[in-house]
Design a protein around this motif. Structure first.
Motif, PDB file in Angstrom:
ATOM      1  N   THR A  64      22.039  33.695  34.659  1.00 17.67           N
ATOM      2  CA  THR A  64      21.438  32.400  34.789  1.00 17.67           C
ATOM      3  C   THR A  64      22.859  31.384  34.953  1.00 17.67           C
ATOM      4  OG1 THR A  64      20.059  31.064  33.340  1.00 17.67           O
ATOM      5  CG2 THR A  64      22.067  32.138  32.379  1.00 17.67           C
ATOM      6  N   ASP A  65      22.026  30.054  35.261  1.00 24.17           N
ATOM      7  CA  ASP A  65      23.042  29.173  35.497  1.00 24.17           C
ATOM      8  C   ASP A  65      23.961  28.759  34.458  1.00 24.17           C
ATOM      9  OD1 ASP A  65      23.938  26.145  35.559  1.00 24.17           O
ATOM     10  OD2 ASP A  65      22.719  26.173  37.416  1.00 24.17           O
ATOM     11  N   TYR A  66      25.427  28.659  34.756  1.00 28.85           N
ATOM     12  CA  TYR A  66      26.618  28.543  33.799  1.00 28.85           C
ATOM     13  C   TYR A  66      26.291  27.565  33.011  1.00 28.85           C
ATOM     14  CZ  TYR A  66      31.067  27.956  31.847  1.00 28.85           C
ATOM     15  OH  TYR A  66      32.173  27.826  30.984  1.00 28.85           O
ATOM     16  N   SER A  67      25.431  26.199  33.214  1.00 28.57           N
ATOM     17  CA  SER A  67      25.380  25.365  32.311  1.00 28.57           C
ATOM     18  C   SER A  67      24.599  25.695  31.109  1.00 28.57           C
ATOM     19  CB  SER A  67      24.879  24.012  33.140  1.00 28.57           C
ATOM     20  OG  SER A  67      23.532  24.684  33.835  1.00 28.57           O
ATOM     21  N   LEU A  68      23.760  26.723  31.495  1.00 25.59           N
ATOM     22  CA  LEU A  68      22.922  27.311  30.269  1.00 25.59           C
ATOM     23  C   LEU A  68      23.730  28.402  29.535  1.00 25.59           C
ATOM     24  CD1 LEU A  68      20.500  27.275  28.476  1.00 25.59           C
ATOM     25  CD2 LEU A  68      19.390  28.841  30.360  1.00 25.59           C
ATOM     26  N   SER A  69      24.186  29.330  30.248  1.00 27.89           N
ATOM     27  CA  SER A  69      24.945  30.418  29.733  1.00 27.89           C
ATOM     28  C   SER A  69      26.133  30.050  28.983  1.00 27.89           C
ATOM     29  CB  SER A  69      25.133  31.465  30.833  1.00 27.89           C
ATOM     30  OG  SER A  69      26.211  30.923  31.564  1.00 27.89           O
ATOM     31  N   SER A  70      26.655  28.856  29.088  1.00 25.05           N
ATOM     32  CA  SER A  70      28.000  28.683  28.429  1.00 25.05           C
ATOM     33  C   SER A  70      27.429  27.790  26.905  1.00 25.05           C
ATOM     34  CB  SER A  70      28.681  27.443  29.272  1.00 25.05           C
ATOM     35  OG  SER A  70      27.719  26.407  29.464  1.00 25.05           O
ATOM     36  N   MET A  71      26.313  27.664  26.795  1.00 22.41           N
ATOM     37  CA  MET A  71      25.839  27.093  25.439  1.00 22.41           C
ATOM     38  C   MET A  71      25.707  28.043  24.409  1.00 22.41           C
ATOM     39  SD  MET A  71      23.004  24.262  26.717  1.00 22.41           S
ATOM     40  CE  MET A  71      23.250  23.194  27.713  1.00 22.41           C
ATOM     41  N   LYS A  72      26.115  27.708  23.192  1.00 17.34           N
ATOM     42  CA  LYS A  72      26.359  28.584  22.122  1.00 17.34           C
ATOM     43  C   LYS A  72      25.137  28.541  21.161  1.00 17.34           C
ATOM     44  CE  LYS A  72      31.329  29.411  22.910  1.00 17.34           C
ATOM     45  NZ  LYS A  72      32.433  29.543  22.247  1.00 17.34           N
ATOM     46  N   CYS A  73      24.928  27.442  20.746  1.00 13.39           N
ATOM     47  CA  CYS A  73      24.219  27.122  19.556  1.00 13.39           C
ATOM     48  C   CYS A  73      22.822  26.501  19.995  1.00 13.39           C
ATOM     49  CB  CYS A  73      24.753  26.376  18.373  1.00 13.39           C
ATOM     50  SG  CYS A  73      24.967  24.527  18.804  1.00 13.39           S
ATOM     51  N   LEU A  74      21.666  26.584  19.241  1.00 11.40           N
ATOM     52  CA  LEU A  74      20.210  25.897  19.671  1.00 11.40           C
ATOM     53  C   LEU A  74      20.423  24.590  19.776  1.00 11.40           C
ATOM     54  CD1 LEU A  74      17.495  26.544  20.035  1.00 11.40           C
ATOM     55  CD2 LEU A  74      17.045  26.612  17.728  1.00 11.40           C
ATOM     56  N   GLY A  75      21.221  23.894  19.001  1.00 12.62           N
ATOM     57  CA  GLY A  75      21.335  22.463  18.951  1.00 12.62           C
ATOM     58  C   GLY A  75      21.812  21.675  20.242  1.00 12.62           C
ATOM     59  N   GLU A  76      22.404  22.551  21.172  1.00  8.58           N
ATOM     60  CA  GLU A  76      22.990  22.203  22.609  1.00  8.58           C
ATOM     61  C   GLU A  76      21.880  22.027  23.211  1.00  8.58           C
ATOM     62  OE1 GLU A  76      27.046  23.854  23.914  1.00  8.58           O
ATOM     63  OE2 GLU A  76      26.854  25.148  22.120  1.00  8.58           O
ATOM     64  N   ILE A  77      20.843  22.692  23.367  1.00  2.87           N
ATOM     65  CA  ILE A  77      19.350  22.811  24.233  1.00  2.87           C
ATOM     66  C   ILE A  77      18.465  22.154  23.833  1.00  2.87           C
ATOM     67  CG2 ILE A  77      18.562  25.157  23.511  1.00  2.87           C
ATOM     68  CD1 ILE A  77      19.259  23.809  27.086  1.00  2.87           C
ATOM     69  N   HIS A  78      18.279  22.058  22.375  1.00  2.00           N
ATOM     70  CA  HIS A  78      17.170  21.273  21.601  1.00  2.00           C
ATOM     71  C   HIS A  78      17.640  20.558  20.556  1.00  2.00           C
ATOM     72  CE1 HIS A  78      13.392  20.622  19.501  1.00  2.00           C
ATOM     73  NE2 HIS A  78      12.741  20.709  20.616  1.00  2.00           N
ATOM     74  N   SER A  79      17.212  18.990  20.473  1.00  2.49           N
ATOM     75  CA  SER A  79      17.346  18.353  19.180  1.00  2.49           C
ATOM     76  C   SER A  79      16.327  17.757  18.856  1.00  2.49           C
ATOM     77  CB  SER A  79      18.632  17.565  19.407  1.00  2.49           C
ATOM     78  OG  SER A  79      18.346  16.665  20.594  1.00  2.49           O
ATOM     79  N   LYS A  80      16.318  16.807  17.763  1.00  2.00           N
ATOM     80  CA  LYS A  80      15.059  16.041  17.266  1.00  2.00           C
ATOM     81  C   LYS A  80      14.709  15.004  18.496  1.00  2.00           C
ATOM     82  CE  LYS A  80      16.658  15.729  12.496  1.00  2.00           C
ATOM     83  NZ  LYS A  80      17.167  14.791  11.523  1.00  2.00           N
ATOM     84  N   GLU A  81      15.676  14.845  19.495  1.00  2.00           N
ATOM     85  CA  GLU A  81      15.150  13.939  20.676  1.00  2.00           C
ATOM     86  C   GLU A  81      14.543  14.737  21.787  1.00  2.00           C
ATOM     87  OE1 GLU A  81      18.450  13.919  19.220  1.00  2.00           O
ATOM     88  OE2 GLU A  81      17.689  12.183  18.263  1.00  2.00           O
ATOM     89  N   GLY A  82      14.373  16.246  21.582  1.00  2.00           N
ATOM     90  CA  GLY A  82      13.519  17.128  22.599  1.00  2.00           C
ATOM     91  C   GLY A  82      14.811  17.939  23.256  1.00  2.00           C
ATOM     92  N   TRP A  83      14.226  18.148  24.329  1.00  2.61           N
ATOM     93  CA  TRP A  83      14.943  19.425  25.125  1.00  2.61           C
ATOM     94  C   TRP A  83      16.148  18.583  25.716  1.00  2.61           C
ATOM     95  CZ3 TRP A  83      14.474  24.320  24.343  1.00  2.61           C
ATOM     96  CH2 TRP A  83      13.271  24.553  23.757  1.00  2.61           C
TER      97      TRP A  83
END
Length: 213
Positions: free
Chosen positions: A36-55
């Motif tokens: 997958t794209d490095y910009s996604l695979s480099s993320m570690k926690c759920l908060g980096e991809i989804h927060s209260k503001e959305g995706w």
């Protein structure tokens, strides 16, 4: 058990790839992190991809079309409440049966299981058959080692020591019982040893009451 409450998940503490926050399971097993794209695979926690503001807008990248479809299938739906899901159960609801199945050791059924635990079985007789087939029945040859009896001889015929094979097949009294039962089914066969009898029952009898085929 699904709980209709809204627990406050700390998305910064949930591992994006190894924790089962997604309804289809662990993300690392759903999305190939290595391709997958490095910009996604480099993320570690759920908060980096989804927060209260959305995706995170990063999932709108053209290189993440498939990943976006998978991620947006997650629990985070608009106006939907977070809920606790019991994963061992298919429908997400807790049950004692699903809890037991999730912790017990699963083994392949023995070939004779359906001959013992069939619908309509008599519990006491089925348990005795189970003990015989597992060689756990406390005949006198076993009891004498536990100092429960002083004599290991068969109390019925008083000619040989009482073993499982003797008690059920070699004893004169047992032979008479077998002849009486088999004659009712029109059979003239002679009973053999436990293992051979188990194979015969499994291949020749079926249905309620063990009707011979």
């Amino acid at each position: 058990m699904k709980v209709p409450s809204r627990p406050s998940w700390d998305e910064a503490e949930i591992d994006l790839w190894t924790q089962p926050w997604h309804p289809d399971g662990v993300l690392d097993q759903i999305i190939s992190k290595s391709v997958t794209d490095y910009s996604l695979s480099s993320m570690k926690c759920l908060g980096e991809i989804h927060s209260k503001e959305g995706w995170n807008p990063i999932i709108n990248k053209t290189s993440l079309i498939q990943e976006k479809a998978i991620l947006q299938k997650s629990l985070f739906q608009e106006d939907d409440e977070n809920r606790v899901i019991w994963k061992p159960s298919i429908d997400g609801y807790f049950s004692v049966r699903s809890a037991w199945n999730s912790i017990r050791k699963h083994k392949v059924d023995t070939p004779w299981a359906s001959s013992v635990w069939f619908t309509g079985h008599i519990p006491r007789q089925a348990l005795s058959a189970w003990k015989v087939l597992h060689k756990k029945l406390l005949t006198r040859d076993h009891q004498i080692f536990r100092n429960r009896v002083m004599d290991e001889g068969c109390p019925l015929c008083k000619s040989e020591k009482e073993t499982i094979n003797h008690l059920f097949f070699r004893c004169g009294f047992s032979a008479w019982v077998w002849r009486s039962i088999l004659s009712r089914y029109g059979s003239r066969r002679k009973p053999k040893k436990t293992i051979q009898e188990e194979e015969w029952i499994r291949t020749h009898c079926r249905g309620y009451g063990g009707r011979e085929t």
